[in-house]
Design a protein around this motif. Structure first.
Motif, PDB file in Angstrom:
ATOM      1  N   LEU A   1      -2.527 -34.407 -20.439  1.00 33.11           N
ATOM      2  CA  LEU A   1      -2.845 -32.978 -20.405  1.00 33.11           C
ATOM      3  C   LEU A   1      -2.262 -32.262 -21.620  1.00 33.11           C
ATOM      4  N   SER A   2      -1.256 -32.879 -22.244  1.00 30.24           N
ATOM      5  CA  SER A   2      -0.643 -32.305 -23.446  1.00 30.24           C
ATOM      6  C   SER A   2      -1.360 -32.810 -24.692  1.00 30.24           C
ATOM      7  N   ASP A   3      -1.390 -32.000 -25.718  1.00 31.41           N
ATOM      8  CA  ASP A   3      -1.994 -32.392 -26.993  1.00 31.41           C
ATOM      9  C   ASP A   3      -0.992 -33.037 -27.948  1.00 31.41           C
ATOM     10  N   ALA A   4       0.263 -33.132 -27.541  1.00 26.92           N
ATOM     11  CA  ALA A   4       1.294 -33.678 -28.427  1.00 26.92           C
ATOM     12  C   ALA A   4       1.091 -35.177 -28.640  1.00 26.92           C
ATOM     13  N   ASP A   5       1.370 -35.652 -29.849  1.00 26.26           N
ATOM     14  CA  ASP A   5       1.201 -37.070 -30.164  1.00 26.26           C
ATOM     15  C   ASP A   5       2.089 -37.948 -29.287  1.00 26.26           C
ATOM     16  N   TRP A   6       3.339 -37.509 -29.048  1.00 19.44           N
ATOM     17  CA  TRP A   6       4.242 -38.304 -28.232  1.00 19.44           C
ATOM     18  C   TRP A   6       3.722 -38.428 -26.806  1.00 19.44           C
ATOM     19  N   ALA A   7       3.117 -37.350 -26.294  1.00 17.58           N
ATOM     20  CA  ALA A   7       2.588 -37.384 -24.931  1.00 17.58           C
ATOM     21  C   ALA A   7       1.402 -38.344 -24.843  1.00 17.58           C
ATOM     22  N   PHE A   8       0.590 -38.395 -25.903  1.00 23.53           N
ATOM     23  CA  PHE A   8      -0.526 -39.335 -25.925  1.00 23.53           C
ATOM     24  C   PHE A   8      -0.010 -40.770 -25.842  1.00 23.53           C
ATOM     25  N   LEU A   9       1.032 -41.075 -26.600  1.00 15.44           N
ATOM     26  CA  LEU A   9       1.573 -42.435 -26.603  1.00 15.44           C
ATOM     27  C   LEU A   9       2.220 -42.781 -25.262  1.00 15.44           C
ATOM     28  N   VAL A  10       2.956 -41.834 -24.682  1.00 15.85           N
ATOM     29  CA  VAL A  10       3.574 -42.085 -23.379  1.00 15.85           C
ATOM     30  C   VAL A  10       2.495 -42.255 -22.309  1.00 15.85           C
ATOM     31  N   GLY A  11       1.483 -41.402 -22.370  1.00 13.39           N
ATOM     32  CA  GLY A  11       0.383 -41.530 -21.414  1.00 13.39           C
ATOM     33  C   GLY A  11      -0.324 -42.862 -21.542  1.00 13.39           C
ATOM     34  N   MET A  12      -0.565 -43.295 -22.773  1.00 13.46           N
ATOM     35  CA  MET A  12      -1.196 -44.589 -23.003  1.00 13.46           C
ATOM     36  C   MET A  12      -0.320 -45.715 -22.463  1.00 13.46           C
TER      37      MET A  12
ATOM     38  N   ALA B   1      -0.776 -49.191  -9.647  1.00 15.70           N
ATOM     39  CA  ALA B   1      -1.729 -48.942 -10.730  1.00 15.70           C
ATOM     40  C   ALA B   1      -2.259 -47.516 -10.673  1.00 15.70           C
ATOM     41  N   LEU B   2      -2.566 -47.042  -9.473  1.00 19.54           N
ATOM     42  CA  LEU B   2      -3.086 -45.682  -9.327  1.00 19.54           C
ATOM     43  C   LEU B   2      -2.028 -44.641  -9.680  1.00 19.54           C
ATOM     44  N   LEU B   3      -0.789 -44.869  -9.261  1.00 14.54           N
ATOM     45  CA  LEU B   3       0.260 -43.902  -9.565  1.00 14.54           C
ATOM     46  C   LEU B   3       0.621 -43.910 -11.047  1.00 14.54           C
ATOM     47  N   LEU B   4       0.542 -45.065 -11.682  1.00 12.07           N
ATOM     48  CA  LEU B   4       0.745 -45.099 -13.135  1.00 12.07           C
ATOM     49  C   LEU B   4      -0.412 -44.411 -13.852  1.00 12.07           C
ATOM     50  N   GLY B   5      -1.607 -44.502 -13.293  1.00  9.37           N
ATOM     51  CA  GLY B   5      -2.726 -43.727 -13.825  1.00  9.37           C
ATOM     52  C   GLY B   5      -2.460 -42.233 -13.715  1.00  9.37           C
ATOM     53  N   TRP B   6      -1.835 -41.824 -12.606  1.00 10.28           N
ATOM     54  CA  TRP B   6      -1.449 -40.416 -12.457  1.00 10.28           C
ATOM     55  C   TRP B   6      -0.484 -40.008 -13.558  1.00 10.28           C
ATOM     56  N   GLY B   7       0.481 -40.875 -13.865  1.00 17.05           N
ATOM     57  CA  GLY B   7       1.402 -40.576 -14.961  1.00 17.05           C
ATOM     58  C   GLY B   7       0.664 -40.388 -16.267  1.00 17.05           C
ATOM     59  N   GLY B   8      -0.291 -41.266 -16.549  1.00 19.06           N
ATOM     60  CA  GLY B   8      -1.091 -41.123 -17.762  1.00 19.06           C
ATOM     61  C   GLY B   8      -1.890 -39.834 -17.765  1.00 19.06           C
ATOM     62  N   ASP B   9      -2.460 -39.488 -16.617  1.00 20.13           N
ATOM     63  CA  ASP B   9      -3.233 -38.246 -16.513  1.00 20.13           C
ATOM     64  C   ASP B   9      -2.381 -37.030 -16.871  1.00 20.13           C
ATOM     65  N   VAL B  10      -1.166 -37.001 -16.339  1.00 22.95           N
ATOM     66  CA  VAL B  10      -0.293 -35.846 -16.558  1.00 22.95           C
ATOM     67  C   VAL B  10       0.099 -35.729 -18.029  1.00 22.95           C
TER      68      VAL B  10
END
Length: 210
Positions: A70-81, A58-67
């Motif tokens: 950091l981008s403002d791109a819409d695709w990055a928001f969805l992948v992070g989510m 869970a913590l490492l997946l949170g790290w993935g979301g954090d990274v």
């Protein structure tokens, strides 16, 4: 606590302070450097304290979301989510079938329905369904976190608050001063409390005292 545990916990606290001070000061470089360090350090600390695998995941997946966030791109928001959503699934696996309060569940359900109903008209059309689905999973995690005691329960509630603050920004609602500071403050506290609450519930107070 062992020396590696103390070192990793100290490094986590240092990264948290650097990140939060950078956000208050408008020092974007400090935030870009410190934010990706937070969850790996907390995960490594948890591993030295005997963390169960779902907590580490869970913590490492949170790290993935954090990274990705950091981008403002819409695709990055969805992948992070999506990465955070997978982390919530890990938390739900961790909480298992332990009992939680039905009354608390009703409060969380009311909060979910109210928040989604209020945000829905102001969210971008292509994000409405993903945000609603993510909100359902997040709320379930926040509710079930109380199964491991008050520390983990508070962590789940703060995680819900942090992501709700993000959603209000996406919906372009009026924001608090330094909105990213409040998002990260509640998020860092949430992940730390979920970690500490889990370790304390599984191994007792003596092994999880800093």
């Amino acid at each position: 606590m062992t020396t590696p545990s103390r070192t990793l916990f100290g490094a986590f606290l240092l990264a948290a302070v650097v990140d939060l001070v950078s956000l208050l000061a408008g020092a974007d470089l400090g935030h870009q450097i410190a934010k990706p360090l937070l969850m790996p350090l907390l995960a490594a600390y948890a591993v030295t304290r005997g963390a169960p695998k779902p907590l580490t995941a869970a913590l490492l997946l949170g790290w993935g979301g954090d990274v990705f966030l950091l981008s403002d791109a819409d695709w990055a928001f969805l992948v992070g989510m999506g990465s955070f959503a997978a982390g919530h699934v890990c938390y739900l696996v961790l909480f298992g079938r332990r009992r939680t309060s039905p009354a608390l569940g009703a409060l969380y359900a009311a909060a979910l329905l109210t928040t989604v109903a209020l945000l829905w008209p102001d969210l971008p059309a292509d994000l409405r369904i993903p945000v609603a689905g993510y909100s359902l999973l997040l709320t379930a995690m926040a509710y079930r976190s109380s199964a491991l005691g008050p520390l983990a329960g508070l962590g789940g509630a703060l995680f819900l608050l942090s992501d709700t603050l993000i959603a209000t920004g996406v919906a372009e609602w009026p924001q608090l001063p330094a909105p990213d500071f409040w998002v990260m403050l509640t998020y860092i506290a949430a992940q730390y409390l979920l970690t500490t609450g889990t370790l304390r519930a599984m191994y007792g107070e003596r092994r999880t005292t800093v």
